[in-house]
Motif scaffolding. Structure first.
Motif, PDB file in Angstrom:
ATOM      1  N   HIS A  74      35.552  61.679  11.228  1.00  0.00           N
ATOM      2  CA  HIS A  74      35.324  60.312  10.746  1.00  0.00           C
ATOM      3  C   HIS A  74      34.156  60.317   9.774  1.00  0.00           C
ATOM      4  O   HIS A  74      33.126  60.929  10.052  1.00  0.00           O
ATOM      5  CB  HIS A  74      35.032  59.381  11.920  1.00  0.00           C
ATOM      6  N   PHE A  75      34.338  59.627   8.660  1.00  0.00           N
ATOM      7  CA  PHE A  75      33.321  59.656   7.603  1.00  0.00           C
ATOM      8  C   PHE A  75      32.752  58.267   7.370  1.00  0.00           C
ATOM      9  O   PHE A  75      33.488  57.282   7.340  1.00  0.00           O
ATOM     10  CB  PHE A  75      33.936  60.188   6.299  1.00  0.00           C
ATOM     11  N   ARG A  76      31.439  58.228   7.191  1.00  0.00           N
ATOM     12  CA  ARG A  76      30.793  56.958   6.841  1.00  0.00           C
ATOM     13  C   ARG A  76      29.799  57.236   5.711  1.00  0.00           C
ATOM     14  O   ARG A  76      29.268  58.346   5.598  1.00  0.00           O
ATOM     15  CB  ARG A  76      30.087  56.362   8.045  1.00  0.00           C
ATOM     16  N   PHE A  77      29.564  56.220   4.914  1.00  0.00           N
ATOM     17  CA  PHE A  77      28.686  56.385   3.745  1.00  0.00           C
ATOM     18  C   PHE A  77      27.593  55.332   3.799  1.00  0.00           C
ATOM     19  O   PHE A  77      27.872  54.148   3.903  1.00  0.00           O
ATOM     20  CB  PHE A  77      29.512  56.265   2.454  1.00  0.00           C
ATOM     21  N   VAL A  78      26.351  55.795   3.742  1.00  0.00           N
ATOM     22  CA  VAL A  78      25.215  54.874   3.804  1.00  0.00           C
ATOM     23  C   VAL A  78      24.436  55.006   2.505  1.00  0.00           C
ATOM     24  O   VAL A  78      24.034  56.115   2.127  1.00  0.00           O
ATOM     25  CB  VAL A  78      24.290  55.231   4.996  1.00  0.00           C
ATOM     26  N   SER A  79      24.206  53.880   1.837  1.00  0.00           N
ATOM     27  CA  SER A  79      23.468  53.953   0.580  1.00  0.00           C
ATOM     28  C   SER A  79      22.348  52.923   0.514  1.00  0.00           C
ATOM     29  O   SER A  79      21.226  53.244   0.154  1.00  0.00           O
ATOM     30  CB  SER A  79      24.425  53.751  -0.603  1.00  0.00           C
ATOM     31  N   ASN A  80      22.647  51.694   0.893  1.00  0.00           N
ATOM     32  CA  ASN A  80      21.705  50.597   0.677  1.00  0.00           C
ATOM     33  C   ASN A  80      20.422  50.775   1.493  1.00  0.00           C
ATOM     34  O   ASN A  80      20.446  51.290   2.602  1.00  0.00           O
ATOM     35  CB  ASN A  80      22.395  49.287   1.085  1.00  0.00           C
ATOM     36  N   LEU A  81      19.324  50.277   0.903  1.00  0.00           N
ATOM     37  CA  LEU A  81      18.025  50.335   1.581  1.00  0.00           C
ATOM     38  C   LEU A  81      17.994  49.398   2.785  1.00  0.00           C
ATOM     39  O   LEU A  81      17.201  49.570   3.694  1.00  0.00           O
ATOM     40  CB  LEU A  81      16.930  49.960   0.563  1.00  0.00           C
ATOM     41  N   ASP A  82      18.843  48.414   2.792  1.00  0.00           N
ATOM     42  CA  ASP A  82      18.940  47.467   3.899  1.00  0.00           C
ATOM     43  C   ASP A  82      19.266  48.225   5.195  1.00  0.00           C
ATOM     44  O   ASP A  82      20.289  48.917   5.273  1.00  0.00           O
ATOM     45  CB  ASP A  82      20.069  46.474   3.564  1.00  0.00           C
ATOM     46  N   ALA A  83      18.408  48.080   6.202  1.00  0.00           N
ATOM     47  CA  ALA A  83      18.589  48.814   7.467  1.00  0.00           C
ATOM     48  C   ALA A  83      19.970  48.567   8.076  1.00  0.00           C
ATOM     49  O   ALA A  83      20.495  49.408   8.814  1.00  0.00           O
ATOM     50  CB  ALA A  83      17.502  48.410   8.453  1.00  0.00           C
TER      51      ALA A  83
END
Ligand SMILES: O=P(O)(O)OC[C@H]1O[C@](O)(CO)[C@@H](O)[C@@H]1O
Length: 561
Positions: A186-195
């Motif tokens: 399972h893949f997830r992508f985190v980019s935003n500075l928002d916690a």
């Protein structure tokens, strides 16, 4: 023409003073007044003639507001801009990114193993292949379950942490090639500075089964380091031991020291080079999460698609060269029709993130206001790129495309074979892909030819409603058609846009490979962050608007909601 001459941008002569530019401005007066209905009526074979093909992609550009003379003049504009020399310089590894004195050698990332390209004495393709080999070994170990987490459990979740090109590339391509992905991972992508981004991406995950890939070319980017450290804390808190980091973190970067400071061992670091721009990096180690998803073989198939389009761009005559044609048409609408935006409309749900990806590629590359020599341009540069996967857009903004006052050139992207040809139970069609593509073709036709008042009246429409129901047409579009969405087709498509963007940048005589414009915001944010973090409200020295907003923010932060 000498190399320095081209690289410093001292020539060619100013764009708007050139013969080809002036001729195009003159020619626009004629062609701008013509309707696509007329252009098609005058040339029965227009749709069979105005097309080109490469690397599995067919481009129909007949529904553009051009004729043969337009093309001749646009090609002359390309020649007068030194387009051929600039393409050669880019492929050769010359420092075409002049403000940073760097090459832009993304084409080397997908050059076949065994080919040679030496830049400053270094065999860059051999280096690329070494990293690809290491990535493949790591990807295989994760896919095969040999790479185990700290507690001995198999890794089931991959979280990619990065932003800009270190997120959009892998996230877009992962979604695009989901059909080819290993489903157990399972893949997830985190980019935003928002916690919120990291909290939601890790919600419900077992750290013992989770691998974080921290992607950052510079390894100094605030968003990525903040999210990376938060992920590290989350992981160590769950697994109860700092040593767990070694089994649960990998990094992709050009900054080995930064990676080491973060605590990721060199064995889990995958490198790339300063000659790979962030927005041109999906085919470098930045694509590691994608490779884990689709496997090294399919990743290499994607690289082969990129390379096929590179070869075409490098060698095909400009009149049959897909990226050159797309680039010249973008210049035509931006500079002579004053079109400010361009829509990208992929008729494939898997390509849902392509518009966002192309926004960065196009607007970070060509959103510039000075020439290579630092002179203010006196013409428009990058269009604003936006879009949505079809048919969602049809029920949202297509109204404006058909009847609004803005001219929006559109790129329609579709496939002859869907990846899910079987009709779902209860579907009204044997092959739902036909329905999707019926809409695809219908939209380009409606945009180009519209519906006249006579046609509307002939349908029995009341007089007062006729103006509301007329579609004037004459709205230009490109159609890009491939057989099926494969890794190779995706690679070729991305390379097509990369080179189209480069072509536009060459005509506009700007540096398509730097991004100084994002720096001021970053610097101000650092200063502001220090002020917001201070316990004793410091004397704020911003403008009166920013001061007032910040004071309000600090006050409301301390009150209960
Ligand atoms: O990969 P890095 O160094 O973290 O940079 C992320 C992104 O930030 C930018 O430098 C500016 O937005 C992009 O060009 C880049 O893709």
């Amino acid at each position: 023409m000498s190399r320095t001459f081209l690289l410093v941008g001292a020539t060619p002569p100013p764009l708007t003073s050139r013969r080809a530019w002036k001729a195009l401005a003159e020619h626009h007066r004629v062609i701008g007044a013509l309707h696509l209905r007329q252009l098609f009526a005058d040339d029965a074979r227009r749709g069979e003639r105005l097309n080109a093909e490469a690397a599995g992609w067919y481009l129909d550009y007949s529904k553009n507001r051009i004729n043969d003379e337009t093309l001749r003049l646009l090609l002359a504009l390309g020649d007068s801009s030194g387009l051929r020399e600039r393409i050669d310089a880019m492929f050769r590894g010359d420092p075409v990114n002049t403000t940073e004195q760097r090459a832009a050698l993304h084409t080397a990332l997908r050059a076949p193993a065994g080919t040679q390209l030496r830049v400053a004495g270094i065999d860059v393709i051999a280096e690329v292949q070494t990293v690809l080999g290491r990535m493949a070994a790591f990807a295989d170990a994760l896919r095969g379950g040999q790479w185990l987490g700290y507690t001995g459990k198999r890794i089931r979740n991959i979280v990619n942490i990065g932003i800009g090109g270190s997120d959009l590339g892998p996230a877009m391509a992962y979604k695009a090639l989901r059909h080819y992905s290993q489903r157990e991972l399972h893949f997830r992508f985190v980019s935003n500075l928002d916690a919120t981004a990291l909290v939601e991406a890790t919600r419900g995950l077992d750290a013992a089964e989770t691998l974080f890939i921290v992607c950052s070319k510079t390894f100094t980017t605030l968003e990525t380091l903040t999210n990376g450290h938060a992920a590290r804390t989350w992981c160590v808190a769950q697994l109860g031991d700092e040593r767990a980091v070694a089994r649960h973190f990998a990094a992709v970067s050009t900054n080995a020291e930064g990676v080491a400071r973060f605590g990721i061992a060199p064995a889990q670091m995958f490198g790339f080079w300063d000659w790979v721009g962030g927005r041109y990096s999906v085919d470098s180690a930045i694509g590691l999460s994608l490779m884990i998803a689709i496997g090294p073989e399919q990743f290499r198939a994607m690289l082969a698609g990129f390379h096929a389009m590179d070869t075409h761009f490098h060698s095909a005559p400009f009149g049959r060269n897909l990226p050159v044609l797309l680039g010249l048409l973008a210049v035509w609408y931006t500079n002579f029709f004053n079109a400010q935006t361009q829509a990208v409309l992929p008729y494939d749900q898997y390509l849902q993130r392509l518009p966002a990806y192309l926004q960065q590629l196009t607007m970070e590359s060509n959103g510039k206001q000075v020439t290579l020599a630092g002179m203010r341009v006196n013409y428009a540069t990058s269009p604003i790129v936006w879009g949505e996967a079809g048919t969602n857009g049809q029920h949202s903004f297509y109204q404006l495309l058909h009847q609004g006052t803005a001219l929006v050139p559109c790129d329609f992207i579709g496939f002859c074979q869907g990846l899910h040809p079987q009709a779902l139970e209860g579907s009204q069609s044997d092959d739902p892909h036909n329905l999707l593509m019926a809409n695809f073709f219908a939209q380009t036709e409606a945009l180009a030819f519209g519906k006249t008042a006579a046609q509307v009246r002939a349908e029995g429409t009341a007089d007062k409603l006729v103006p509301h129901r007329v579609l004037e047409g004459n709205r230009p579009s490109n159609t890009l058609l491939a057989q099926q969405l494969t890794p190779g087709a995706l690679g070729a498509l991305v390379a097509l846009y990369e080179h189209s963007v480069f072509t536009q940048g060459v005509i506009w005589n700007i540096d398509s490979f730097d991004q100084w414009g994002v720096e001021l915001g970053k610097a101000l944010a650092n200063q502001t962050a220090a002020e917001l973090a201070s316990v004793h409200a410091p004397a704020l020295e911003h403008d009166s608007s920013t001061n007032t907003l910040m004071r309000r923010y600090q006050r409301l932060r301390q009150e209960s909601p």
